[in-house]
Design a protein around this motif. Sequence first.
Motif, PDB file in Angstrom:
ATOM      1  N   LEU A  94      28.592  38.350  33.612  1.00 18.81           N
ATOM      2  CA  LEU A  94      27.453  38.572  32.737  1.00 18.81           C
ATOM      3  C   LEU A  94      27.905  39.204  31.436  1.00 18.81           C
ATOM      4  CD1 LEU A  94      24.805  39.975  35.244  1.00 18.81           C
ATOM      5  CD2 LEU A  94      25.015  37.640  34.390  1.00 18.81           C
ATOM      6  N   ARG A  95      27.239  38.825  30.359  1.00 18.12           N
ATOM      7  CA  ARG A  95      27.502  39.438  29.069  1.00 18.12           C
ATOM      8  C   ARG A  95      26.953  40.854  29.040  1.00 18.12           C
ATOM      9  NH1 ARG A  95      28.269  35.857  24.623  1.00 18.12           N
ATOM     10  NH2 ARG A  95      28.239  33.667  25.233  1.00 18.12           N
ATOM     11  N   SER A  96      27.607  41.682  28.261  1.00 17.56           N
ATOM     12  CA  SER A  96      27.103  43.025  28.002  1.00 17.56           C
ATOM     13  C   SER A  96      26.741  43.102  26.528  1.00 17.56           C
ATOM     14  CB  SER A  96      28.167  44.075  28.344  1.00 17.56           C
ATOM     15  OG  SER A  96      27.709  45.360  28.023  1.00 17.56           O
ATOM     16  N   PHE A  97      25.510  43.436  26.248  1.00 18.21           N
ATOM     17  CA  PHE A  97      25.033  43.483  24.877  1.00 18.21           C
ATOM     18  C   PHE A  97      25.013  44.914  24.354  1.00 18.21           C
ATOM     19  CE2 PHE A  97      22.627  39.734  26.576  1.00 18.21           C
ATOM     20  CZ  PHE A  97      23.329  38.767  25.861  1.00 18.21           C
ATOM     21  N   LYS A  98      25.736  45.140  23.270  1.00 22.64           N
ATOM     22  CA  LYS A  98      25.619  46.426  22.575  1.00 22.64           C
ATOM     23  C   LYS A  98      24.418  46.399  21.631  1.00 22.64           C
ATOM     24  CE  LYS A  98      28.182  49.739  19.726  1.00 22.64           C
ATOM     25  NZ  LYS A  98      29.464  50.029  19.030  1.00 22.64           N
ATOM     26  N   ARG A  99      24.272  45.282  20.915  1.00 18.18           N
ATOM     27  CA  ARG A  99      23.146  45.110  19.996  1.00 18.18           C
ATOM     28  C   ARG A  99      22.696  43.651  20.016  1.00 18.18           C
ATOM     29  NH1 ARG A  99      27.004  47.087  16.275  1.00 18.18           N
ATOM     30  NH2 ARG A  99      27.028  49.360  16.077  1.00 18.18           N
ATOM     31  N   LEU A 100      21.408  43.445  19.823  1.00 19.71           N
ATOM     32  CA  LEU A 100      20.858  42.112  19.627  1.00 19.71           C
ATOM     33  C   LEU A 100      20.154  42.063  18.287  1.00 19.71           C
ATOM     34  CD1 LEU A 100      19.335  41.123  23.097  1.00 19.71           C
ATOM     35  CD2 LEU A 100      21.470  40.322  22.077  1.00 19.71           C
ATOM     36  N   CYS A 101      20.307  40.946  17.603  1.00 19.59           N
ATOM     37  CA  CYS A 101      19.599  40.710  16.354  1.00 19.59           C
ATOM     38  C   CYS A 101      18.294  39.995  16.673  1.00 19.59           C
ATOM     39  CB  CYS A 101      20.460  39.858  15.423  1.00 19.59           C
ATOM     40  SG  CYS A 101      19.633  39.412  13.884  1.00 19.59           S
ATOM     41  N   VAL A 102      17.191  40.527  16.157  1.00 19.83           N
ATOM     42  CA  VAL A 102      15.887  39.912  16.386  1.00 19.83           C
ATOM     43  C   VAL A 102      15.291  39.504  15.044  1.00 19.83           C
ATOM     44  CG1 VAL A 102      13.572  40.195  17.324  1.00 19.83           C
ATOM     45  CG2 VAL A 102      15.511  41.274  18.480  1.00 19.83           C
ATOM     46  N   PHE A 103      14.942  38.226  14.941  1.00 16.74           N
ATOM     47  CA  PHE A 103      14.230  37.698  13.779  1.00 16.74           C
ATOM     48  C   PHE A 103      12.750  37.627  14.142  1.00 16.74           C
ATOM     49  CE2 PHE A 103      18.306  35.185  13.994  1.00 16.74           C
ATOM     50  CZ  PHE A 103      18.971  35.893  13.001  1.00 16.74           C
ATOM     51  N   CYS A 104      11.873  38.047  13.226  1.00 17.84           N
ATOM     52  CA  CYS A 104      10.442  37.956  13.504  1.00 17.84           C
ATOM     53  C   CYS A 104       9.647  38.070  12.214  1.00 17.84           C
ATOM     54  CB  CYS A 104       9.996  39.012  14.514  1.00 17.84           C
ATOM     55  SG  CYS A 104      10.345  40.719  14.061  1.00 17.84           S
ATOM     56  N   GLY A 105       8.339  37.884  12.322  1.00 13.53           N
ATOM     57  CA  GLY A 105       7.493  37.779  11.157  1.00 13.53           C
ATOM     58  C   GLY A 105       7.289  39.069  10.387  1.00 13.53           C
ATOM     59  N   SER A 106       7.061  38.928   9.094  1.00 18.12           N
ATOM     60  CA  SER A 106       6.710  40.069   8.247  1.00 18.12           C
ATOM     61  C   SER A 106       5.199  40.248   8.172  1.00 18.12           C
ATOM     62  CB  SER A 106       7.291  39.878   6.834  1.00 18.12           C
ATOM     63  OG  SER A 106       6.818  38.679   6.257  1.00 18.12           O
ATOM     64  N   SER A 107       4.471  39.485   8.984  1.00 18.67           N
ATOM     65  CA  SER A 107       3.047  39.715   9.190  1.00 18.67           C
ATOM     66  C   SER A 107       2.811  39.831  10.695  1.00 18.67           C
ATOM     67  CB  SER A 107       2.211  38.577   8.604  1.00 18.67           C
ATOM     68  OG  SER A 107       2.448  37.377   9.314  1.00 18.67           O
ATOM     69  N   HIS A 108       1.593  40.228  11.060  1.00 20.10           N
ATOM     70  CA  HIS A 108       1.297  40.429  12.478  1.00 20.10           C
ATOM     71  C   HIS A 108       0.887  39.142  13.182  1.00 20.10           C
ATOM     72  CE1 HIS A 108       0.710  44.663  11.008  1.00 20.10           C
ATOM     73  NE2 HIS A 108       1.405  44.892  12.100  1.00 20.10           N
ATOM     74  N   GLY A 109       0.576  38.107  12.410  1.00 23.79           N
ATOM     75  CA  GLY A 109       0.114  36.876  13.013  1.00 23.79           C
ATOM     76  C   GLY A 109      -1.359  36.972  13.386  1.00 23.79           C
ATOM     77  N   GLY A 110      -1.907  35.875  13.899  1.00 23.47           N
ATOM     78  CA  GLY A 110      -3.322  35.804  14.165  1.00 23.47           C
ATOM     79  C   GLY A 110      -3.726  36.063  15.597  1.00 23.47           C
ATOM     80  N   ASN A 111      -2.760  36.407  16.444  1.00 24.44           N
ATOM     81  CA  ASN A 111      -3.052  36.628  17.855  1.00 24.44           C
ATOM     82  C   ASN A 111      -2.491  37.985  18.269  1.00 24.44           C
ATOM     83  OD1 ASN A 111      -3.035  36.592  20.739  1.00 24.44           O
ATOM     84  ND2 ASN A 111      -3.080  34.353  20.714  1.00 24.44           N
ATOM     85  N   PRO A 112      -3.306  38.860  18.858  1.00 22.22           N
ATOM     86  CA  PRO A 112      -2.806  40.174  19.295  1.00 22.22           C
ATOM     87  C   PRO A 112      -1.621  40.092  20.263  1.00 22.22           C
ATOM     88  CG  PRO A 112      -5.209  40.106  19.406  1.00 22.22           C
ATOM     89  CD  PRO A 112      -4.753  38.703  19.127  1.00 22.22           C
TER      90      PRO A 112
END
Length: 200
Positions: free
Chosen positions: A5-23
């Motif tokens: 199994l891989r061991s992760f020190k850090r993960l990069c997460v890409f995501c929106g600069s808005s909240h989107g239309g669904n909670p």
Amino acid sequence: MTAPLRSFKRLCVFCGSSHGGNPAYVAAAKNAGRELARRGIGLVYGGGNVGLMGVLADSVLMAGGDVIGVIPEALMAKEVGHRGLPDLRVVKTMHERKALMAELADGFVALPGGIGTFEEFFEIVTWAQLGLHSKPCALLNVNGFYDPLLHLLDHAIEERFIKPKQRDLVIVESDFSTLLDRMASHHVPHDPKWIGKETI
């Protein structure tokens, strides 16, 4: 023999600069932040304090996790940088931002987002396709958000622009904990990119 199994020190997460239309999108970002902190995995992200980006970073910090933000000068000047981060790195260009995020991370996840999220994620998948890195790339498919994109990938396979092995570069799950488990056990395939006449 099963690969370790891989061991992760850090993960990069890409995501929106808005909240989107669904909670559900905000809820997923909060949950992702808590789960990263619980597992002792640091977050690398675009350094913003707005939208899902801010929700995610704040969730990691509130749970006691580590966060590195990377933001270009132009966006910092617009006051969207998260000044509450213990480690906010300001770079000159978007290209430098993406290169540094890729260097710092052991894998990549895209939460729901817009054009910037799509572009960042598929650039890093392209690098994997070309054999420039062997880090896992994954989509968190919250509430079926990425279903149309997955249909497009399948269509590109049918039309012989993408090989099935290249499609396998993208891990997809709707549950973040399950996604992390799959990333840890994932072997990144590398196959020549081009579909030649002899394979048509």
